[in-house]
Motif scaffolding. Structure first.
Motif, mmCIF file in Angstrom:
data_model
loop_
_atom_site.group_PDB
_atom_site.id
_atom_site.type_symbol
_atom_site.label_atom_id
_atom_site.label_comp_id
_atom_site.label_asym_id
_atom_site.label_seq_id
_atom_site.Cartn_x
_atom_site.Cartn_y
_atom_site.Cartn_z
ATOM 1 N N GLY A 80 18.186 2.716 39.027
ATOM 2 C CA GLY A 80 17.620 4.014 39.422
ATOM 3 C C GLY A 80 16.612 4.714 37.116
ATOM 4 N N ASN A 81 15.791 5.939 37.855
ATOM 5 C CA ASN A 81 15.397 5.764 36.322
ATOM 6 C C ASN A 81 15.351 7.310 36.199
ATOM 7 N N SER A 84 11.848 9.289 36.054
ATOM 8 C CA SER A 84 10.486 9.176 36.966
ATOM 9 C C SER A 84 10.163 11.275 37.038
ATOM 10 N N GLU A 311 2.242 9.176 38.775
ATOM 11 C CA GLU A 311 3.660 8.812 37.906
ATOM 12 C C GLU A 311 2.617 8.599 36.696
ATOM 13 N N GLU A 315 4.404 9.056 33.287
ATOM 14 C CA GLU A 315 5.086 7.996 32.378
ATOM 15 C C GLU A 315 4.244 7.620 30.842
ATOM 16 N N SER A 319 5.979 8.165 27.642
ATOM 17 C CA SER A 319 6.462 7.434 26.672
ATOM 18 C C SER A 319 5.793 8.640 25.158
ATOM 19 N N TYR A 341 19.253 4.374 23.758
ATOM 20 C CA TYR A 341 17.798 4.594 24.972
ATOM 21 C C TYR A 341 17.179 3.637 23.409
ATOM 22 N N SER A 345 10.543 3.594 26.148
ATOM 23 C CA SER A 345 10.701 3.276 26.419
ATOM 24 C C SER A 345 10.486 4.241 27.667
ATOM 25 N N THR A 346 9.923 4.020 28.940
ATOM 26 C CA THR A 346 10.454 5.115 30.303
ATOM 27 C C THR A 346 10.855 4.606 30.897
ATOM 28 N N GLN A 347 12.106 4.220 30.408
ATOM 29 C CA GLN A 347 12.507 3.734 31.637
ATOM 30 C C GLN A 347 14.446 3.806 31.181
ATOM 31 N N ASN A 349 18.321 5.014 32.406
ATOM 32 C CA ASN A 349 20.223 5.175 33.732
ATOM 33 C C ASN A 349 20.631 6.639 33.255
#
Length: 1017
Positions: A80-81, A84, A311, A315, A319, A341, A345-347, A349
């Motif tokens: 997942g992220n 989020s 969302e 994001e 960013s 990282y 990036s907006t992702q 783990n």
């Protein structure tokens, strides 16, 4: 009184000995409940310069972190992220749950209890909205200002028009005075001009309120008057009624009056509007300043903010916050992200949440208080309940809890296993229930004496003391085996001998050996007093006391009990004669005779092979590493079979070590810091230049310094603090800019004033990097976040190089911090290994030579007795190299233990050999009797000791596992050296330096015959 008389007293006054020693056992043992337990690593720190400077920092830099500890929560979601919207809202709600929990809340720091990426993202989003609102208000004020200025411009045009009309009116009046126009024409023109004046008034009415119109009308009147005066002055000049000098002076006065009308009068018409505009502008500036200096929004506000965003908005903010080159809060966000990282990036783990706790003056590495332990355990439970994602919790309380739990679990598992192993071994060796019970009772008595001593003398039980019970169990039973087996041999050889007589002879024959063994073992343990590390000193003292207790118990109490019990049973018809272990031939006797056979046939070959093997071990000894780190004391999760053990033996779950390794590899460790303390004239441009150079140098040490994923090293100093404060505080920014004439960010003048201003606007941050005492700036520090897995030796070398470059020019720089203090401990461990080995060998060598010279007339026999032990030292160190085992706080004592424990085997065999040599008459018979008689006892004692230490492999603590393995091998090597190598050495000694050559005295008749007459009473 000689040794025979002393040991004869044990059997003669057995009941009195029992009574006295039992009472002493109760009195000394009363101290056992007073023993306290500690898992702190601080206790291993000696009084080094680095440690002293670290104490100075904690006392003089009031940044608050010296009274804080941190808990790092790693939130992971492999599929997942964690960036989020939902994940960050959950993280904020977790923080709220922590604050709402009473157990956790009472430990939280007041200013910033929790911090993470979600807090920064929510705060930035709130600030962005606030900034947008302020920009809107600013734009509205600009429009209002523009409208007012436009109105003033229109009024200015009307005044200009008024002047034009007034000039025409004045010309008309002059024309009438000169008779150039008649009355009818004059009235027509005058009426037209008056109409134009009314048109100006009408236009003003449309722009202004009645009150404002009244003000403007007054200005119109002033303007007409001034214009009339100016026209009249021009007419006087034209008619030569005044000279040019007077004209210029009066004209200048009129123009000045006109400027006042335009510059002050016209805005004055709208004075209320302009005042309101100024007030609104002032309020807007205040709001902007408040926004710059505003404290963080509350958690409720942060949660509401993220929940109100969609969302895409989240994001976008993520960013922005995590973009490379961000400043302010954005730059700090990378401290909560993995070092791998990808900026922008907006992702992701995984991310980190930090909880800040107060710990009442204890340092991060200190043993956490029960409050901290309870709170961090609660944090762990709440996090797992609150989040659906995986959570790793890492903190000093968790570490302390697991360390102490591992100590308790290790004792719970190892203690019974050692005791069971010893009992099983004794069953095989003794084959007699009573002797087994006496042996176990003696072990318990020795432990009671030892822990009672610790309690009375306030010695804290720490990680390395887990080895003490196992050590004493093994050594105590050695004493029992030698006494009991010798007693059995004596009664088997002399039919009709009473229990009391047999015990008297047994104690007389092995008693001296026991005393010497005790003395040499104590020498080995007491050599640890040279160590600068307090726990190792305590270990040496306590172990020595335990060995002395073993001599008293198994040289006095247990023999006295056996005499009384066996005498009582034999008086009632029970036969208490038993065969000694290893005697009577058979496979065991043949095995034990290998060394004797080799000594008779090829002693030089045995010694040559031993020297070759020892040389290889000596080379390996030079390659053994030294280790002192937190991971040495952190347990790995036990295997499943241990978890299936019944209570109370089943161990707990251990996660701290795995979590620590994960944090070291992927995140910034909050508690892993090196520091440079700079003392002297720090409030000078030269000092700041050196600090800047030090920062730049440290930033290039990527092998040890943590570099975040945005490429910035984590370094804090007066310069970085000043830069951060200047970015948000305009007044300090002005002070800093004024002192920085070349614009490089480093003040080159008025440094004290800059520091004064920094303490004024940001006192807490200033106190974290600058020490001020009575208004004088006496020290500064640079804090460098280092990689958790970095070698302490590398960190120390790099930081000391940096400190050396700062040194000089009235400045003293010292590298300190946890990694550097630990590196010093490592070096001190190595020094302890070398020094204790040399002292133990030297002291034992001197003791044995003197003792054997006095007892047997041959000092060389003492040296020969010690040689196998010296060989076994090289073997064990070579084995450590082959197994990759480092010297740590436990294995670092192995050299002194090898000598202290190993010499016992050699002494027993040497003593037995010299006695048998006088009794048997030939070397062959004396050696065979010694290795099969005493060798059997040695095998039994070695087996129990090896088993006792071997069970440490099942301990939860890794250091204890290593210690158990290496100590068990030490006993094996010492036993093998005594039964395989020592016979050859003794054979050669007898041949070349024995009693005849050395002039040894003949044994007295009592010893030679093995008899000592003792009355039945």
């Amino acid at each position: 009184m000689n040794a025979s008389d002393l040991f004869a007293a044990v059997t003669k006054y057995s009941r009195g000995i029992i009574a006295v020693l039992l009472v002493l056992t109760v009195l000394v043992g009363a101290g056992a409940p007073m023993v306290e337990q500690s898992s702190s690593l601080d206790q291993f720190q000696s009084d080094s310069t680095a440690a002293q400077k670290l104490d100075y920092i904690e006392s003089n830099f009031a940044s608050g972190d010296q009274n804080q500890t941190t808990v790092q929560l790693i939130v992971r979601d492999e599929n997942g992220n964690v960036l989020s919207k939902g994940a960050m809202v959950e993280t904020l709600q977790l923080q709220q749950a922590l604050r709402n929990n009473a157990t956790v809340n009472r430990t939280l720091a007041n200013e910033t209890p929790t911090a993470g990426v979600a807090n920064i993202v929510a705060t930035v989003a709130i600030r962005q909205e606030q900034a947008t609102e302020l920009r809107k208000q600013g734009a509205q004020l600009q429009r209002k200002r523009a409208d007012l200025n436009a109105t003033v411009g229109n009024l200015s045009d009307l005044l200009n028009r008024t002047r034009e009309i007034q000039r025409e009116y004045d010309r008309l009046n002059r024309s009438r005075q000169r008779g150039e126009v008649n009355n009818s024409t004059y009235r027509q023109r005058a009426n037209r001009l008056e109409s134009q004046f009314r048109e100006v008034r009408s236009r003003a009415d449309r722009l202004l309120t009645d009150q404002q119109t009244g003000r403007f009308v007054r200005l119109v009147g002033q303007t007409r008057t001034l214009q009339g005066n100016l026209d009249a002055l021009n007419a006087s000049l034209a008619a030569n009624e005044i000279n040019r000098s007077t004209y210029a002076e009066r004209a200048a006065q009129i123009r000045q009056q006109f400027r006042q009308v335009y510059e002050r009068g016209l805005p004055g018409v709208l004075r209320g509007e302009f005042a309101s505009l100024r007030e609104s502008g002032k309020q807007l500036r205040q709001q902007r300043q408040q926004l710059q200096n505003a404290s963080a929004p509350t958690l409720e506000e942060q949660i509401q903010q993220l929940q109100s965003m969609n969302e895409s908005e989240v994001e976008s903010t993520v960013s922005t916050v995590l973009s490379e080159g961000g400043s302010g809060p954005s730059s700090r966000a990378f401290a909560f992200m993995p070092t791998s990282y990808d900026p922008g990036s907006t992702q992701a783990n995984a991310t980190m949440l930090v909880v800040f706790q107060t710990q009442q003056g204890q340092t991060v590495q200190s043993m956490a208080s029960s409050t901290i332990v309870e709170s961090q355990t609660a944090i762990q439970d709440i996090a797992k309940q609150q989040l659906d994602r995986e959570v790793l919790v890492f903190g000093s309380g968790i570490i302390s809890e697991e360390t102490e739990q591992s100590m308790a679990d290790s004792i719970a598992i190892v203690g019974p296993m050692a005791l069971v192993f010893v009992v099983l071994t004794l069953v095989i060796a003794y084959r007699d229930l009573l002797d087994i019970l006496l042996g176990v009772f003696g072990i318990v008595a020795v432990l009671v004496w030892t822990f009672g001593f610790m309690g009375w003398f306030d010695i804290t039980f720490n990680q390395i003391f887990i080895a003490v019970p196992v050590l004493l169990i093994g050594l105590s039973i050695d004493y029992a085996i030698h006494v009991f087996m010798r007693h059995r041999e004596e009664r088997a050889e002399h039919e009709g001998e009473s229990v009391r007589q047999g015990m008297s002879v047994a104690l007389a024959s092995v008693g001296v050996a026991l005393v010497w063994v005790t003395a040499t073992t104590v020498i080995g343990f007491m050599s640890n007093l040279v160590s600068p590390l307090p726990p190792i000193q305590d270990f040496g003292i306590v172990s020595s006391v335990g060995i002395l207790a073993a001599l008293i118990v198994f040289g006095g109490l247990i023999p006295a009990l056996k005499v009384e019990i066996d005498g009582y049973l034999e008086a009632r018809g029970y036969d208490r004669k038993k065969r000694a272990f290893g005697t009577g031939g058979g496979a065991l006797g043949s095995m034990l005779s290998v060394g004797a056979v080799a000594a008779r046939k090829a002693p030089f070959v045995v010694i040559a092979l031993t020297l070759v093997l020892s040389a290889g071990g000596a080379y390996g000894a030079t390659q053994v590493d030294t280790s002192f780190s937190q991971t040495d004391f952190l347990a790995e999760d036990p295997p499943n079979w241990m978890k299936d053990l019944p209570e109370p033996f089943a161990p707990g779950t251990y996660t701290a070590k795995a979590n620590l390794e994960y944090v070291n590899e992927n995140f910034l460790r909050q508690d892993s810091q090196a520091q440079i303390l700079v003392e002297g004239g720090v409030a000078t441009p030269q000092a700041l230049d050196k600090l800047e150079q030090a920062e730049q140098t440290a930033a290039q040490k990527e092998d040890v310094v943590v570099v975040l994923s945005n490429g910035e090293p984590q370094i804090r100093s007066p310069l970085s603090v000043m830069e951060r404060v200047a970015a948000r505080n305009e007044s300090f920014n002005e002070t800093l800019a004024a002192a920085d004439t070349d614009g490089d960010g480093v003040p080159d003048r008025n440094v004290e004033k800059v520091f004064d201003k920094l303490f004024e606007v940001a006192p807490q941050e200033a106190k974290g990097v600058i020490s001020r005492q009575d208004g004088e700036y006496e020290a500064a520090r640079m804090v460098v976040s280092v990689k958790g897995g970095a070698s302490s030796s590398t960190v120390t070398a790099e930081m000391r190089d940096i400190a050396a470059n700062i040194q000089g020019g009235g400045l003293t720089a010292t590298a300190t911090g946890q990694p550097i203090v630990f590196e010093i401990v490592q070096k001190q461990l190595l020094d302890t290994v070398i020094q204790s080995l040399l002292i133990t060998l030297g002291a034992t060598f001197a003791f044995l030579m003197i003792a054997y010279r006095l007892a047997h007339g041959s000092a060389t026999l003492g040296a020969i007795t010690l040689l196998p032990v010296a060989f076994s030292v090289s073997w064990i160190l070579g084995t450590m190299y082959l197994l990759g085992m480092p010297f740590n706080v436990l294995t670092g004592m192995i050299t002194s233990l090898t000598v202290g424990l190993g010499v016992a085997y050699s002494i027993h065999l040497s003593e037995r050999y010299t006695m048998e040599l006088g009794r048997r008459g030939t070397v062959r018979e004396a050696m065979r009797e010694s290795v099969t008689g005493t060798g059997g006892a040695l095998l039994g004692s070695a087996a129990t000791t090896v088993g006792g230490f071997g069970v440490l492999v099942f301990a939860i603590l890794p250091a204890l596992q290593q210690f158990g393995i290496i100590t068990a091998l030490t006993i094996i090597y010492a036993f093998l050296a005594s039964v395989l190598v020592l016979p050859s050495l003794l054979t050669l000694w007898t041949r070349y330096l024995g009693p005849d050559e050395a002039g040894a005295a003949e044994p007295n008749a009592a010893v030679a015959s093995g008899r000592t007459e003792v009355s039945e009473d």
